[in-house]
Design an enzyme around this catalytic site. Structure first.
Site, PDB file in Angstrom:
ATOM      1  N   CYS A  39       0.774  -1.242   0.000  1.00 19.12           N
ATOM      2  CA  CYS A  39       0.000   0.000   0.000  1.00 19.12           C
ATOM      3  C   CYS A  39       0.804   1.289   0.000  1.00 19.12           C
ATOM      4  CB  CYS A  39      -0.953  -0.022   1.195  1.00 19.12           C
ATOM      5  SG  CYS A  39      -0.189  -0.639   2.715  1.00 19.12           S
ATOM      6  N   HIS A 102      -1.545   7.242   4.406  1.00 19.44           N
ATOM      7  CA  HIS A 102      -0.524   6.183   4.457  1.00 19.44           C
ATOM      8  C   HIS A 102       0.847   6.592   3.926  1.00 19.44           C
ATOM      9  CE1 HIS A 102      -0.689   2.419   6.319  1.00 19.44           C
ATOM     10  NE2 HIS A 102      -0.534   1.644   5.282  1.00 19.44           N
TER      11      HIS A 102
END
Length: 482
Positions: A39, A102
């Site tokens: 990710c 993130h």
């Protein structure tokens, strides 16, 4: 999400009517990739237009290991990187991110420091619930300040899987679109929902509605959200002046077994540089600009979003850095096609390269051997001898070659003694040699961890009386085992 989670890509449960309709009204890209099988580096690559090995979103603590941004990470997106929203902001765009960021959770790495004007979401995955003593619960932000924490103010029921987070994210999107339509100002919306990431969740309306269980429920709600956003774009009269793109940050996590997603015919899943880990669902939509019912086999990458959006917005690309993304504007508008290589990295290691229909593996590594003892691995039920290796195996001298057109599952190696191998391999090796010779690696941002930098006292916590006391700083080298 995996490539095979869309009905238009063959998922038999047909849980994505809105995404399938989006594909019918626009272009389906069948050969589209992330820049990482994990990710955080994938998202950093998309927003910078650069491979993680260039933008610093990797670790060199050990060779060929995936790294990301858990709570203990010290680093984040480098201030020297120029992100897409920064360029759009400089050119009058209003930018919003909804969902998971993130790219670092300390304040200097937050979205509003990197080109976004608005944010509703979280800097980390929704893991938990935590004990708030050794590990704090993850914060949810409204712009610069936290407005609560997962499992406290934003509930996710681990037993039933119920959460209204996706509904909140949908409402945030349609409200932002209405506000921007009224203002007449150009906008960039990054809708980064994460309900299909473990622990999977869905709202009560969608729970129990899928033949695939909770994961399918989450996909159905995500698809509903896409439909609501596209309806709002059309309702507000923005459709003919709005480019919409749908994709995923990495392949489905096969480590979740039957509780995870589908990568269609492709080998393995998230964490690996096999096709299942990095080939993504992809749809481009722009009524009046992208003709309906288009299918493209052009090799594409999430990094291409950077250059494509700059092209569509009429903004010059930065000339002071190497960009790995290539504009797909002509592909989307005119369905043209061009040759280009794609590089598959796992951490700091170049694992494979694709050019045309051919893919050459320089290294193979599926699930690390120690993880196989406790999980079903990254390639459950898909063992391919000498390919899905449980240890890192160097094939650089004689790479393993596949033709992805006739063998998308990477099951039938082309023999090195064959004329086909001997004709193709010199060109692929030359592409790799050129890439390595020109590569300037960014400073690795994911080497250091520290329990003291967790989300103990995020900005805004004092207003909610939710500040926690963390331990003294004691940095250590992060241990990436995958």
């Amino acid at each position: 999400m995996g490539w095979g989670d869309l009905g238009v890509n063959g998922e038999p449960s047909m849980e994505t009517p809105n995404l399938d309709q989006m594909a019918r009204e626009g272009m389906l890209l069948t050969d589209f990739y992330s820049a990482s099988p994990l990710c955080s580096p994938s998202r950093a690559a998309m927003l910078s237009g650069r491979l993680p090995i260039r933008n610093g979103f990797y670790s060199d603590n050990a060779f060929g290991r995936n790294a990301y941004t858990p709570q203990v990470i010290v680093g984040g997106i480098s201030p020297t990187e120029l992100l897409l929203p920064e360029l759009l902001q400089q050119n009058g765009y209003r930018n919003k991110i909804i969902g998971k960021w993130h790219l670092g959770h300390q304040p200097e790495y937050h979205p509003l420091k990197h080109g976004f004007h608005e944010w509703f979401g979280s800097p980390n995955c929704h893991f938990g619930p935590m004990d708030d003593k050794t590990v704090p619960n993850i914060p949810v932000y409204r712009d610069t300040d936290m407005v609560g924490r997962y499992y406290e103010d934003f509930q996710i029921n681990r037993r039933t899987g119920e959460s209204n987070l996706t509904q909140l994210y949908i409402q945030e999107a349609v409200t932002f679109l209405e506000k921007q339509a009224n203002s007449g100002r150009p906008f960039f919306l990054y809708w980064a929902v994460d309900a299909t990431h473990d622990p999977v969740y869905a709202s009560r309306k969608f729970l129990g509605t899928s033949a695939r269980g909770r994961y399918g429920d989450a996909v159905r709600e995500l698809d509903y959200g896409v439909g609501e956003i596209l309806k709002q774009v059309s309702k507000l009269g923005l459709a003919n002046n709005t480019f919409v793109f749908f994709s995923s940050d990495n392949g489905a996590a096969k480590i979740s077994g039957p509780r995870g997603g589908s990568n269609g015919p492709f080998l393995c899943g998230k964490e690996t540089t096999f096709e299942g880990g990095m080939r993504e669902p992809a749809i481009g939509w722009w009524p009046g600009k992208i003709q309906p019912q288009q299918i493209s086999h052009q090799l594409g990458s999430l990094m291409d979003i950077f250059t494509t959006l700059l092209d569509f917005a009429g903004i010059a690309k930065p000339k002071d850095r190497h960009l790995d993304g290539t504009s797909l504007a002509s592909v989307l508008v005119n369905n043209t096609q061009f040759d280009r290589p794609l590089f598959y990295y796992r951490g700091n290691a170049l694992m494979a390269v694709r050019y045309g229909p051919y893919k050459a593996h320089l290294w193979t590594w599926a699930t690390p051997e120690h993880l196989l003892k406790t999980t079903c691995g990254f390639c459950p039920g898909q063992d391919v001898i000498n390919v899905t290796t449980s240890q890192q195996v160097d094939h650089s001298d004689t790479p393993i070659l596949f033709h992805l057109g006739r063998d998308p599952g990477e099951k039938f190696m082309i023999k090195p003694s064959s004329p086909e191998y001997q004709n193709v391999m010199p060109g692929l090796k030359a592409i790799v040699a050129t890439h390595k010779a020109q590569l300037v690696r960014g400073k690795p941002q994911l080497n250091w961890c520290d329990n003291a930098v967790q989300n103990w006292a995020p900005p805004g916590c004092e207003k909610l009386n939710k500040c926690l006391k963390g331990p003294p700083s004691k940095p250590f080298k992060c241990d990436w085992d995958h």
